[in-house]
Design a protein around this motif. Structure first.
Motif, PDB file in Angstrom:
ATOM      1  N   ILE A 141      29.461  32.289 -29.910  1.00 25.10           N
ATOM      2  CA  ILE A 141      29.787  31.609 -31.162  1.00 25.10           C
ATOM      3  C   ILE A 141      29.626  32.635 -32.286  1.00 25.10           C
ATOM      4  CG2 ILE A 141      29.120  29.780 -32.763  1.00 25.10           C
ATOM      5  CD1 ILE A 141      27.913  28.296 -30.354  1.00 25.10           C
ATOM      6  N   PRO A 142      30.716  32.996 -32.978  1.00 27.84           N
ATOM      7  CA  PRO A 142      30.599  33.990 -34.046  1.00 27.84           C
ATOM      8  C   PRO A 142      30.050  33.348 -35.332  1.00 27.84           C
ATOM      9  CG  PRO A 142      32.880  33.299 -33.808  1.00 27.84           C
ATOM     10  CD  PRO A 142      32.101  32.571 -32.739  1.00 27.84           C
ATOM     11  N   PHE A 181      28.500  42.399 -33.885  1.00 24.22           N
ATOM     12  CA  PHE A 181      29.834  42.989 -33.831  1.00 24.22           C
ATOM     13  C   PHE A 181      30.507  42.827 -35.189  1.00 24.22           C
ATOM     14  CE2 PHE A 181      30.005  38.799 -31.666  1.00 24.22           C
ATOM     15  CZ  PHE A 181      30.830  38.085 -32.529  1.00 24.22           C
ATOM     16  N   TYR A 182      31.688  43.430 -35.324  1.00 22.47           N
ATOM     17  CA  TYR A 182      32.446  43.324 -36.565  1.00 22.47           C
ATOM     18  C   TYR A 182      33.228  42.015 -36.534  1.00 22.47           C
ATOM     19  CZ  TYR A 182      31.622  48.386 -36.369  1.00 22.47           C
ATOM     20  OH  TYR A 182      31.056  49.628 -36.252  1.00 22.47           O
ATOM     21  N   SER A 183      33.330  41.343 -37.661  1.00 22.33           N
ATOM     22  CA  SER A 183      33.937  40.008 -37.686  1.00 22.33           C
ATOM     23  C   SER A 183      35.379  40.011 -37.205  1.00 22.33           C
ATOM     24  CB  SER A 183      33.849  39.412 -39.093  1.00 22.33           C
ATOM     25  OG  SER A 183      34.603  40.175 -40.011  1.00 22.33           O
ATOM     26  N   ARG A 236      33.032  42.928 -42.366  1.00 23.77           N
ATOM     27  CA  ARG A 236      31.619  42.556 -42.465  1.00 23.77           C
ATOM     28  C   ARG A 236      31.049  42.366 -41.070  1.00 23.77           C
ATOM     29  NH1 ARG A 236      30.437  40.845 -47.805  1.00 23.77           N
ATOM     30  NH2 ARG A 236      28.288  40.846 -47.045  1.00 23.77           N
ATOM     31  N   TYR A 237      29.736  42.459 -40.983  1.00 22.27           N
ATOM     32  CA  TYR A 237      29.073  42.223 -39.699  1.00 22.27           C
ATOM     33  C   TYR A 237      29.068  40.733 -39.365  1.00 22.27           C
ATOM     34  CZ  TYR A 237      27.310  46.956 -39.120  1.00 22.27           C
ATOM     35  OH  TYR A 237      27.215  48.307 -38.923  1.00 22.27           O
ATOM     36  N   CYS A 238      29.101  40.484 -38.069  1.00 21.30           N
ATOM     37  CA  CYS A 238      29.066  39.124 -37.560  1.00 21.30           C
ATOM     38  C   CYS A 238      28.057  39.092 -36.406  1.00 21.30           C
ATOM     39  CB  CYS A 238      30.455  38.737 -37.068  1.00 21.30           C
ATOM     40  SG  CYS A 238      30.613  37.036 -36.503  1.00 21.30           S
ATOM     41  N   LYS A 289      28.899  46.852 -45.559  1.00 20.06           N
ATOM     42  CA  LYS A 289      30.325  46.740 -45.264  1.00 20.06           C
ATOM     43  C   LYS A 289      30.755  47.859 -44.323  1.00 20.06           C
ATOM     44  CE  LYS A 289      31.479  44.521 -49.661  1.00 20.06           C
ATOM     45  NZ  LYS A 289      32.275  44.601 -50.913  1.00 20.06           N
ATOM     46  N   ILE A 290      31.844  47.619 -43.618  1.00 15.19           N
ATOM     47  CA  ILE A 290      32.318  48.561 -42.612  1.00 15.19           C
ATOM     48  C   ILE A 290      33.727  49.009 -42.982  1.00 15.19           C
ATOM     49  CG2 ILE A 290      32.779  48.896 -40.162  1.00 15.19           C
ATOM     50  CD1 ILE A 290      31.042  46.140 -39.956  1.00 15.19           C
TER      51      ILE A 290
END
Length: 309
Positions: free
Chosen positions: A257-258, A245-247, A168-170, A266-267
């Motif tokens: 901080i993510p 970015f991607y989690s 998932r995206y973050c 979804k990736i």
């Protein structure tokens, strides 16, 4: 082009000074040898031998020709041996394309298992920038594309993908950013904000997200990135921007901080390789597949299929 057999027959005629004796030594008929020599002379455009009642002697042009052809044959053999050594070494090497400043998550573990199973094979990594990553992979400059690029937007029938998981995206923010206290980020939270992400044309999943934002969230200002480099924290500080970015790669961005997103996008994460990959490369893919089939934490089974990279 003169073959090795042709050269040996010409040298035999020179050595014996006679077509009959040369033919006898070569276990061929005199007429067949004579015809072959005439054919070679016709092809090269000059006489290699002079024939008279005394026998056969080599011409000046013929002597130079045979000397050079012997040198060429020797060099050719050396080249073949050297290329065979290169090919043998190549069959014991795998080159994985990586991206600067972005450490792989799954590949190190796969490499560890693979190297234990195939200790005589050398696994190497070479960095390629994201902007031309696919072009380098497509051109065969490396054997395996790492998980970041498995959803690239270009269609290519010569490439296979081993899908290992979905991510998932973050969003990453600096501690001073107004969104730093959020536990989850929505598109609504980003309205009026600047969002840094790959420019269009680098990854398919990011292109899909970009199109969605442009069509549905015009208040979010997008800032194009060519690469995720070491200056991102400074860029985000100056722009007051949020980094996308991607989690699974959150640990690569220590200054940020993510914060997870509630987006549906979804990736697909996996490894890319060529249809005509060498056997050892396919063994690497097999190890990766076996390793992640055993895992349940990703809630996805690896599936080999053709798709865009």
């Amino acid at each position: 082009m003169l073959s090795d057999r042709d050269l040996k027959r010409l040298l035999a005629v020179e050595q014996y000074g006679s077509f009959s004796k040369a033919a006898e030594a070569l276990f061929v008929s005199r007429s067949a040898l004579l015809q072959q020599v005439k054919g070679i002379e016709k092809e090269v455009g000059f006489s290699i031998f002079l024939r008279d009642f005394k026998g056969v002697c080599i011409t000046e042009a013929g002597r130079h020709f045979l000397n050079e052809m012997q040198r060429f044959a020797s060099r050719y053999e050396q080249i073949v041996i050297h290329c065979q050594e290169i090919a043998e070494k190549r069959n014991k090497q795998i080159l994985i394309g990586s991206l600067p400043n972005l450490s792989s998550v799954m590949v190190p573990e796969i490499c560890k298992v693979f190297c234990k199973r195939y200790p005589d094979v050398e696994v190497q990594f070479k960095e390629f920038f994201a902007a031309n990553y696919f072009q380098n992979f497509q051109a065969g400059h490396f054997d395996i594309s790492v998980e970041y690029m498995s959803d690239y937007h270009r269609e290519n029938k010569d490439i296979l993908i081993l899908t290992l998981k979905q991510d998932r995206y973050c969003c990453g923010v600096l501690p001073s950013h107004p969104l730093a206290g959020k536990s989850m980020i929505s598109f609504k939270d980003l309205r009026g904000q600047k969002l840094m992400m790959y420019r269009k044309g680098i990854t398919k999943c990011d292109d899909v997200l970009r199109d969605y934002i442009l069509q549905n969230e015009p208040e979010i200002q997008l800032i194009d990135l060519e690469n995720y480099d070491s200056s991102l924290a400074v860029k985000c500080e100056l722009e007051g921007a949020v980094l996308l970015f991607y989690s699974m790669y959150a640990d690569n961005f220590h200054n940020f901080i993510p914060i997870p997103t509630d987006w549906e996008q979804k990736i697909n994460i996996g490894l890319g390789y060529h249809v005509n990959s060498r056997p050892i490369v396919k063994k690497f893919i097999k190890v990766a597949s076996e390793l992640y089939i055993e895992r349940t934490r990703y809630n996805i089974k690896p599936v080999l299929h053709r798709q865009s990279l």
